[in-house]
Design a protein around this motif. Structure first.
Motif, PDB file in Angstrom:
ATOM      1  N   LEU A  45       0.826  -1.204   0.000  1.00  0.00           N
ATOM      2  CA  LEU A  45       0.000   0.000   0.000  1.00  0.00           C
ATOM      3  C   LEU A  45       0.862   1.256   0.000  1.00  0.00           C
ATOM      4  N   ARG A  46       0.458   2.221  -0.803  1.00  0.00           N
ATOM      5  CA  ARG A  46       1.074   3.538  -0.732  1.00  0.00           C
ATOM      6  C   ARG A  46       0.540   4.271   0.502  1.00  0.00           C
ATOM      7  N   ASP A 105      -1.402   6.633   0.827  1.00  0.00           N
ATOM      8  CA  ASP A 105      -2.828   6.958   0.781  1.00  0.00           C
ATOM      9  C   ASP A 105      -3.709   5.709   0.873  1.00  0.00           C
ATOM     10  N   GLY A 106      -3.078   4.551   1.108  1.00  0.00           N
ATOM     11  CA  GLY A 106      -3.838   3.322   1.291  1.00  0.00           C
ATOM     12  C   GLY A 106      -4.232   2.611   0.013  1.00  0.00           C
ATOM     13  N   THR A 107      -3.692   3.049  -1.123  1.00  0.00           N
ATOM     14  CA  THR A 107      -4.044   2.432  -2.403  1.00  0.00           C
ATOM     15  C   THR A 107      -2.888   1.602  -2.947  1.00  0.00           C
ATOM     16  N   VAL A 108      -3.204   0.758  -3.921  1.00  0.00           N
ATOM     17  CA  VAL A 108      -2.216  -0.035  -4.654  1.00  0.00           C
ATOM     18  C   VAL A 108      -2.132   0.539  -6.062  1.00  0.00           C
ATOM     19  N   SER A 109      -0.927   0.838  -6.516  1.00  0.00           N
ATOM     20  CA  SER A 109      -0.765   1.488  -7.818  1.00  0.00           C
ATOM     21  C   SER A 109      -1.162   0.558  -8.962  1.00  0.00           C
ATOM     22  N   ARG A 132      -0.428  -3.474  -9.398  1.00  0.00           N
ATOM     23  CA  ARG A 132      -1.535  -4.392  -9.708  1.00  0.00           C
ATOM     24  C   ARG A 132      -1.215  -5.212 -10.963  1.00  0.00           C
ATOM     25  N   HIS A 162     -11.463  -4.935   3.140  1.00  0.00           N
ATOM     26  CA  HIS A 162     -11.789  -3.966   2.081  1.00  0.00           C
ATOM     27  C   HIS A 162     -10.661  -3.849   1.060  1.00  0.00           C
ATOM     28  N   ILE A 163      -9.418  -4.031   1.510  1.00  0.00           N
ATOM     29  CA  ILE A 163      -8.284  -3.978   0.583  1.00  0.00           C
ATOM     30  C   ILE A 163      -8.307  -5.193  -0.339  1.00  0.00           C
ATOM     31  N   ASP A 199     -10.944  -4.797  -2.948  1.00  0.00           N
ATOM     32  CA  ASP A 199     -10.543  -3.839  -3.971  1.00  0.00           C
ATOM     33  C   ASP A 199      -9.575  -4.471  -4.976  1.00  0.00           C
TER      34      ASP A 199
END
Length: 276
Positions: free
Chosen positions: A27-28, A30-34, A38, A64-65, A68
């Motif tokens: 995770l970055r 901000d909590g997202t995966v680039s 992916r 939730h991750i 996603d």
């Protein structure tokens, strides 16, 4: 991302299992995966390997991750305490903390350093994270349940207790806790402000080895990515441990390789190279 059939090979990719930590790794900030990461993980699974998330977060903070990511395989959660079948939404294993031993461990630590600030993660698919008075919670969307009386922490089965100290650093607190209570509980540091007391002997390697056994994959077929001291046992178990450049110095010291940071697609850089 689904797991391959048990016993399948990874084609031209040299590993059958890719184990990734979440925070500070996959995770970055901000909590997202680039998108790049992916795509690299999708290419790995297309080549026949399995991707497995191995995180200190319990299932409720991880689900939730995984959704996603479109993830349908196994996940190791709760610092190895929980082996979670994502597709079936089912806990395959769950290890709980002996609350009497944990209470004794806390008493020993507090006798050494004074009062601690406490939180705890309850066991189960929907276990709440209880936060006692004064405990500093990191900003973000993860739900917590404040409590007024720290005694309420012990009212139901737990998979871990979080401890903070008003003045000691995380490294200092973890070192003291391990020294005075390491015979009663496991002690690990999973991130900034996150020192944890765990069932004795439990680690990410425990859960990862159980998952690998179900997938019929060996440690020799595994590459692992991480960033904090709680990833050290996982690196010791896997054939190849890759630390992010933002990793804690204790993990950097034992890593087989250091890649770019979690903000710079460090996982993707390594996987792309291995995919050729």
């Amino acid at each position: 991302m689904s797991s391959p059939a048990p016993g399948s090979s990874a084609g031209g990719f040299p590993y059958k299992l890719v184990a990734t930590d979440l925070d500070g790794t996959l995770l970055r900030s901000d909590g997202t995966v680039s998108a790049r990461t992916r795509a690299a993980l999708a290419a790995v699974t297309e080549a026949g390997a399995a991707h497995i998330v191995v995180t200190g977060r319990a299932v409720p903070w991880t689900r939730h991750i995984l959704e996603d990511l479109g993830y349908q395989g196994l996940a190791v959660c709760g610092q190895g305490a929980q082996l979670y079948d994502v597709g079936e939404h089912r806990l395959l294993t769950s290890v709980t903390l002996d609350r009497q031993l944990a209470g004794l461990a806390l008493a020993k630590i507090e006798a050494e350093v004074g009062p601690l600030l406490l939180a705890a993660s309850r066991d189960g698919l929907d276990g709440e994270v209880l936060v006692g008075p004064g405990y500093r919670v990191q900003d973000g969307p993860l739900p917590v349940q404040p409590i007024r009386d720290a005694a309420d922490l012990w009212s139901a089965p737990l998979n871990k207790v979080y401890v903070q100290h008003p003045t000691l650093t995380d490294d200092e607190l973890a070192a003291v806790a391990a020294q005075v209570a390491g015979g009663l509980v496991g002690v690990t540091m999973a991130g900034e402000g996150i020192v944890e007391l765990l069932p004795l002997g439990l680690s990410k390697a425990t859960g990862l080895s159980l998952a690998a056994r179900r997938l019929r994959v060996k440690a020799a077929d595994t590459i692992a990515f991480g960033d904090m001291p709680n990833d050290i046992p996982m690196f010791a178990w896997a054939a190849h441990g890759v630390a992010m450049s933002n990793a804690h110095e204790e993990l950097l010291a034992v890593a087989d390789e250091v890649t770019l940071s979690h903000e710079e697609d460090g996982i993707a850089v390594v996987l792309e190279r291995l995919l050729g």
